[in-house]
Design an enzyme around this catalytic site. Structure first.
Site, PDB file in Angstrom:
ATOM      1  CG  HIS A 145      -0.362   0.232   2.520  1.00  0.00           C
ATOM      2  ND1 HIS A 145      -0.017  -0.789   3.378  1.00  0.00           N
ATOM      3  CD2 HIS A 145      -0.016   1.377   3.160  1.00  0.00           C
ATOM      4  CE1 HIS A 145       0.494  -0.286   4.488  1.00  0.00           C
ATOM      5  NE2 HIS A 145       0.511   1.024   4.378  1.00  0.00           N
ATOM      6  CG  ASP A 151       0.153  -4.132   2.819  1.00  0.00           C
ATOM      7  OD1 ASP A 151       0.299  -3.557   1.726  1.00  0.00           O
ATOM      8  OD2 ASP A 151       0.037  -3.517   3.898  1.00  0.00           O
ATOM      9  N   GLY A 200       3.406   6.054   8.348  1.00  0.00           N
ATOM     10  CA  GLY A 200       4.786   6.325   7.949  1.00  0.00           C
ATOM     11  C   GLY A 200       5.724   5.203   8.336  1.00  0.00           C
ATOM     12  CG  ASN A 201       6.509   3.448  12.186  1.00  0.00           C
ATOM     13  OD1 ASN A 201       5.929   4.204  12.948  1.00  0.00           O
ATOM     14  ND2 ASN A 201       7.817   3.229  12.258  1.00  0.00           N
ATOM     15  CB  SER A 202       3.228   1.459   6.171  1.00  0.00           C
ATOM     16  OG  SER A 202       2.076   1.683   6.941  1.00  0.00           O
ATOM     17  CG  LEU A 217      -0.067 -30.445  -2.678  1.00  0.00           C
ATOM     18  CD1 LEU A 217       1.285 -30.874  -3.235  1.00  0.00           C
ATOM     19  CD2 LEU A 217       0.001 -30.357  -1.154  1.00  0.00           C
ATOM     20  N   GLY A 218      -2.916 -29.781  -5.178  1.00  0.00           N
ATOM     21  CA  GLY A 218      -3.925 -30.703  -5.686  1.00  0.00           C
ATOM     22  C   GLY A 218      -4.449 -31.679  -4.667  1.00  0.00           C
ATOM     23  CB  VAL A 219      -4.256 -32.396  -1.278  1.00  0.00           C
ATOM     24  CG1 VAL A 219      -3.090 -33.198  -1.813  1.00  0.00           C
ATOM     25  CG2 VAL A 219      -3.782 -31.114  -0.599  1.00  0.00           C
ATOM     26  CB  VAL A 220      -9.851 -32.436  -1.006  1.00  0.00           C
ATOM     27  CG1 VAL A 220     -11.031 -31.984  -0.144  1.00  0.00           C
ATOM     28  CG2 VAL A 220     -10.085 -32.102  -2.471  1.00  0.00           C
ATOM     29  CB  ILE A 221      -7.231 -30.264   3.812  1.00  0.00           C
ATOM     30  CG1 ILE A 221      -5.917 -30.119   3.057  1.00  0.00           C
ATOM     31  CG2 ILE A 221      -6.976 -30.444   5.299  1.00  0.00           C
ATOM     32  CD1 ILE A 221      -4.998 -31.320   3.174  1.00  0.00           C
TER      33      ILE A 221
END
Length: 511
Positions: A135, A189, A263-265, A317-321
């Site tokens: 941002h 971000d 300003g710290n971002s 990856l192609g997995v269902v958890i």
């Protein structure tokens, strides 16, 4: 005013009185029946009088039953393995040169207006790569450039100048460099910049630490440019880990009470070893002393992706958890299903396997697995650690680009048609689908997805194509494609006639 009472002088007077009374019978009647009782009391008071008073230090665990608290002996080392910091000045002097001020200038909301914003960042490499927040640099986008390449956008009133985006990076020693965006990602971000100009190659790059080993209570230092005040330093501690703020699937923030202000971002969060363990990114406007940073290990996974692709190209990856199938003794995600033709299937990952680590880093939930895999670029080879039948195994998986939702459904083991053997995901060209694409309804089957590494992809088919013929037989919908494929000989190549925009072409697919 409270009254203070000294107990020791009273006890001394009582002891003296009892001692005198005890000795009196010796000079007179030795057969006094009170003498044994008085002598016993004198012995008890003598022992009590010889013991240290309650206000003096006593060793831990040796206080009598009458003690109300514990105090450590004088000279005790205190809490084991804890060294309280006396000054952070040496650490700050060692790391502050790698913290930078970032200024962006770009077009404002009104025509001809200029918008200026500031933020922070840190030097990643000596040759000029800098990390900051997305941002910080996303607020100043460049203009729409006409074919001549000038920064002019025509409108009804004639050409007008649009301010070009400018990013300027200033180091602690006063040197200033122009910069351009190498890659950025809004979901995490994080942005990666590259400096240009003379003097690169010896910039003060910082060290990166390991955010996974952080503990609540660890001391940290934030350095940045809040409100334009260059190189302001704030210190605090880790208040919490893995904070979810509801901003996306990559929610995994470090919470700290080190002051983070506008300003710290993009600035670094250092540990006591002078290593960056987070990228300061967010504050809660209603609260004080509550700031958040992106863990540096997440940034490490993302940076190669940003450098190579300019954005987050998510690995798959192609997995269902099965999140409900986790055993009580472990929080490792359990594989419920494996997509056909996926990287997981190629690596022989099976339903029931528990995935416990990615590239040696432990994972404890489905979201952690999703973050670690999605941040890796397609083509990356990852090492997975899994538990199977009581044993531990390591497998290597080469990730691919995440397919579209329709292609994912076509890869499912719970259904599919013959067309899916080719890697095609088809959709009927209904009036609602055909009209926005400029096609006539039911004059073919729309390719809504192509499975990665499938015969269809290798032949050049892509989403948006319309299949109008299969082996020179006209088809008007996905059912017609399926029927035509079933009539074909097993193992024979398939000839498709495909409309792509205004062009018609034949594409052969080898089974």
């Amino acid at each position: 005013m409270a009254r203070r009472v000294s107990c020791r002088p009273v006890s001394v007077r009582l002891f003296s009185l009892l001692f005198a009374v005890t000795l009196a019978p010796v000079a007179g009647a030795a057969e006094d029946p009170l003498q044994p009782w008085l002598q016993a009391r004198v012995r008890e008071h003598t022992a009590w009088f010889a013991a240290p008073p309650p206000s003096s230090p006593v060793s831990e665990g040796t206080a009598g039953g009458s003690a109300l608290w514990r105090e450590r002996p004088a000279g005790s080392a205190g809490v084991a393995n804890f060294v309280p910091p006396t000054s952070l000045a040496p650490l700050i002097r060692a790391v502050e040169a790698g913290v930078v001020n970032i200024t962006t200038v770009g077009p404002g909301a009104l025509p001809g207006a200029v918008k200026r914003s500031t933020g922070s960042g840190f030097v990643l490499t000596a040759d000029g790569l800098v990390v900051t927040n997305n941002h910080v640099v996303a607020n100043a986008q460049g203009p729409v450039v006409n074919p001549s390449g000038s920064g002019v956008t025509p409108d009804k009133g004639g050409p007008r100048e649009v301010p070009l985006q400018q990013i300027s990076v200033r180091l602690a020693d006063g040197r200033e460099f122009p910069a351009e965006v190498v890659g950025r990602d809004a979901s995490t971000d994080v942005a990666l910049l590259r400096l240009s100009g003379a003097g690169l190659g010896t910039l003060p790059a910082v060290y990166l630490g390991d955010s996974d080993v952080l503990e609540v209570g660890d001391w940290v230092v934030a350095i940045g440019n809040p409100f334009g005040l260059d190189h302001s330093v704030a210190h605090g501690m880790i208040s919490a880990k893995e904070r979810v703020l509801g901003v996306g699937q990559f929610d995994d923030f470090i919470q700290t009470d080190a002051l983070i202000n506008p300003g710290n971002s993009g600035g670094p969060l250092f540990n006591m070893r002078g290593e960056v363990i987070g990228v300061n990114t967010a504050i809660i406007s209603e609260g004080q002393g509550i700031g958040f940073a992106v863990p540096i290990n997440l940034v490490k996974d993302l940076l190669p992706n940003l450098r190579e692709n300019g954005k987050l190209e998510r690995g798959w990856l192609g997995v269902v958890i099965n999140e409900d199938g986790v055993a009580a003794t472990t929080t490792a995600p359990v594989v419920k299903d494996v997509y056909r033709g996926s990287p997981a299937a190629a690596a022989n990952i099976r339903p029931g396997d528990r995935l416990v680590a990615v590239n040696g880093r432990p994972i404890g939930s489905y979201l952690q697995l999703l973050r670690k895999v999605a941040l890796l670029a397609p083509g990356t080879e990852a090492k997975l650690t899994l538990l199977r039948e009581g044993g531990t195994q390591e497998v290597s998986v080469r990730l691919v680009a995440r397919p579209a939702q329709e292609a994912t459904e076509g890869l499912s083991n719970r259904g599919g048609s013959t067309a899916n053997d080719l890697g095609l995901v088809l959709r009927d060209l209904t009036p609602e689908v055909a009209a926005p694409l400029g096609y006539e309804a039911f004059l073919g089957a729309l390719v809504s997805g192509v499975v990665p590494r499938s015969p269809a992809e290798q032949s050049g088919l892509r989403a948006g194509d319309v299949v109008t013929e299969v082996n020179r037989r006209r088809v008007k919908d996905s059912a017609g494609v399926k029927a035509a494929l079933e009539r074909g000989s097993a193992g024979a190549s398939i000839l498709l006639r495909v409309q792509r925009g205004d062009a018609l072409q034949y594409i052969a697919i080898a089974r």
